[in-house]
Design a protein around this motif. Structure first.
Motif, PDB file in Angstrom:
ATOM      1  N   ASP A   6      19.929  10.220  -0.999  1.00  0.00           N
ATOM      2  CA  ASP A   6      19.372   9.165  -1.350  1.00  0.00           C
ATOM      3  C   ASP A   6      18.821   8.439  -0.074  1.00  0.00           C
ATOM      4  O   ASP A   6      17.967   7.203  -0.323  1.00  0.00           O
ATOM      5  N   ARG A 173      27.265   3.158   0.636  1.00  0.00           N
ATOM      6  CA  ARG A 173      26.838   3.184  -0.777  1.00  0.00           C
ATOM      7  C   ARG A 173      27.641   2.017  -1.452  1.00  0.00           C
ATOM      8  O   ARG A 173      28.432   2.392  -2.639  1.00  0.00           O
ATOM      9  N   ASN A 176      26.774   1.180  -5.149  1.00  0.00           N
ATOM     10  CA  ASN A 176      27.088   2.229  -6.115  1.00  0.00           C
ATOM     11  C   ASN A 176      28.591   2.420  -6.480  1.00  0.00           C
ATOM     12  O   ASN A 176      29.078   2.544  -7.571  1.00  0.00           O
ATOM     13  N   LYS A 203      20.140   3.272   1.374  1.00  0.00           N
ATOM     14  CA  LYS A 203      20.663   4.348   0.664  1.00  0.00           C
ATOM     15  C   LYS A 203      20.245   3.856  -0.851  1.00  0.00           C
ATOM     16  O   LYS A 203      20.243   4.835  -1.659  1.00  0.00           O
ATOM     17  N   ASN A 204      19.925   2.487  -1.111  1.00  0.00           N
ATOM     18  CA  ASN A 204      19.784   2.037  -2.292  1.00  0.00           C
ATOM     19  C   ASN A 204      18.475   1.462  -2.613  1.00  0.00           C
ATOM     20  O   ASN A 204      18.217   0.537  -3.260  1.00  0.00           O
ATOM     21  N   ALA A 257      21.329   0.365  -8.225  1.00  0.00           N
ATOM     22  CA  ALA A 257      22.706   1.413  -8.047  1.00  0.00           C
ATOM     23  C   ALA A 257      23.103   1.732  -9.287  1.00  0.00           C
ATOM     24  O   ALA A 257      23.603   2.933  -9.399  1.00  0.00           O
ATOM     25  N   ASN A 261      23.449   5.997 -10.391  1.00  0.00           N
ATOM     26  CA  ASN A 261      24.830   6.234 -10.952  1.00  0.00           C
ATOM     27  C   ASN A 261      24.450   6.745 -12.147  1.00  0.00           C
ATOM     28  O   ASN A 261      25.247   7.838 -12.688  1.00  0.00           O
ATOM     29  N   ASN A 285      27.316   8.466  -7.156  1.00  0.00           N
ATOM     30  CA  ASN A 285      25.936   8.886  -7.182  1.00  0.00           C
ATOM     31  C   ASN A 285      25.810  10.157  -6.565  1.00  0.00           C
ATOM     32  O   ASN A 285      24.628  10.883  -5.891  1.00  0.00           O
ATOM     33  N   VAL A 327      22.459  14.609  -4.665  1.00  0.00           N
ATOM     34  CA  VAL A 327      22.827  13.211  -4.520  1.00  0.00           C
ATOM     35  C   VAL A 327      21.589  12.627  -5.200  1.00  0.00           C
ATOM     36  O   VAL A 327      20.356  12.924  -5.327  1.00  0.00           O
ATOM     37  N   ASP A 329      19.213   9.122  -6.229  1.00  0.00           N
ATOM     38  CA  ASP A 329      19.013   7.857  -6.054  1.00  0.00           C
ATOM     39  C   ASP A 329      18.299   6.798  -7.352  1.00  0.00           C
ATOM     40  O   ASP A 329      18.301   7.593  -8.274  1.00  0.00           O
TER      41      ASP A 329
END
Length: 344
Positions: A6, A173, A176, A203-204, A257, A261, A285, A327, A329
């Motif tokens: 991500d 994360r 998430n 990461k998001n 997120a 997910n 995720n 992974v 995103d």
């Protein structure tokens, strides 16, 4: 079909638009920009913590290392999982900034209260000659894609509090995990017993910003000094503030997120149908799964990008099961997921 990380995905367009808007005119430097006042209020609001100390840095390593340094004395040790990001992926930065060492709590992924208590009891047994007990650091989501339940978090924090130890949550994360648990930020942090959290955004969907939140505001000034001394205080801070403000505006953090997910759940369902074996049950995720080398070859030849996990693509046994990490995103399209599953 890009499932490497991500970290590899694009910045969300709403964030880029906010950066363009923030780029107009002049703003005071070093975190005194007007946007930071809004961000501080926003984060205090979502965490239901009006007195919390809130700061921004550009990387997760800086967030974790400076937060732990603020909670730790140089003669103490930080308790964490053997696969914690602070142990495996931060090049000893937590030790460098804090002067303390890490103590690895036995286990494969999640810490358990029993293992944590045993590791805590094993320290402070040699008087002045050994490390003293220090903070407990919990990674949420874990590095294997698992999510601590609220009960599990409360149990770990409860053990730490028995010995008067602060708790740090590595939330790279964070969102998430939160949407997977369908809980509030407060429930996953201070209400469970967490003292400080690295509230991740990079990461998001963000370009590069993480928040550090201390629920004990007495730590604020020390963190400010450590951030400056550690060369992590941005002069043009408004570009960090703008990202975080956009992240929290109109629930972008939650939307991104949930999308990530949901993408992961779609991919996991397809993997199951294709006969893949799971190393860990995917809960947010990230997926760790195994399938035959021949399938990995076909996917790589078709342009899929992801990491093999403790395995090499080269080899003669086409039926050998090779593990990988996948992974998702917010930006992965359903067509990419479906193409990946079709090839598998």
């Amino acid at each position: 079909m890009h499932f490497a990380s991500d970290n590899s995905g694009p910045v969300h367009p709403e964030v880029l638009a906010a950066l363009t808007e923030a780029n107009q005119g002049y703003q005071m430097a070093y975190g005194t920009d007007t946007l930071m006042n809004e961000v501080r209020d926003q984060i205090r609001g979502i965490f239901e913590a009006p007195g919390a100390a809130v700061y921004l840095v550009a990387t997760g390593t800086a967030a974790n290392s400076l937060a732990l340094a603020t909670l730790t004395k140089p003669w103490e040790t930080v308790f964490c999982s053997p696969v914690a990001h602070i142990h495996e992926d931060e090049c000893n930065a937590p030790e460098f900034y804090s002067g303390a060492k890490l103590t690895l709590v036995p286990g494969e992924d999640k810490m358990t209260p029993e293992a944590l208590r045993g590791s805590i009891l094993a320290e402070e047994t040699r008087g002045v000659h050994g490390p003293q007990r220090g903070p407990v650091s919990i990674t949420q989501v874990t590095e294997r894609g698992s999510v601590y339940s609220l009960d599990e978090l409360q149990a770990l924090c409860g053990v730490a509090k028995e010995y008067g130890l602060p708790v740090h949550l590595d939330g790279a994360r964070f969102t998430n995990a939160m949407v997977a648990l369908n809980c509030s930020p407060a429930e996953m942090t201070w209400k469970a017993g967490v003292d400080a959290v690295s509230f991740g955004g990079t990461k998001n969907g963000l370009m590069g910003v993480e928040a550090v939140v201390f629920f004990d505001e007495s730590k604020a000034w020390e963190f400010e000094l450590r951030r400056k001394r550690g060369a992590h205080l941005f002069s043009k801070h408004r570009y960090l503030s703008a990202q975080m403000a956009a992240y929290l505006q109109d629930d972008l953090w939650l939307r991104s997120a949930r999308q990530a997910n949901g993408n992961c759940a779609r991919l996991a369902d397809g993997l199951r149908a294709a006969g893949a074996e799971f190393l860990h049950e995917p809960q947010a995720n990230m997926i760790f799964a195994s399938f035959p080398r021949s399938k990995h070859r076909a996917l790589h030849d078709a342009g899929a990008v992801y990491h093999l996990w403790g395995a090499e693509l080269e080899g003669e046994d086409e039926d050998e099961m090779l593990a990988c990490r996948l992974v998702c995103d917010w930006s992965i399209g359903e067509d990419q997921i479906d193409q990946f599953i079709s090839l598998l």
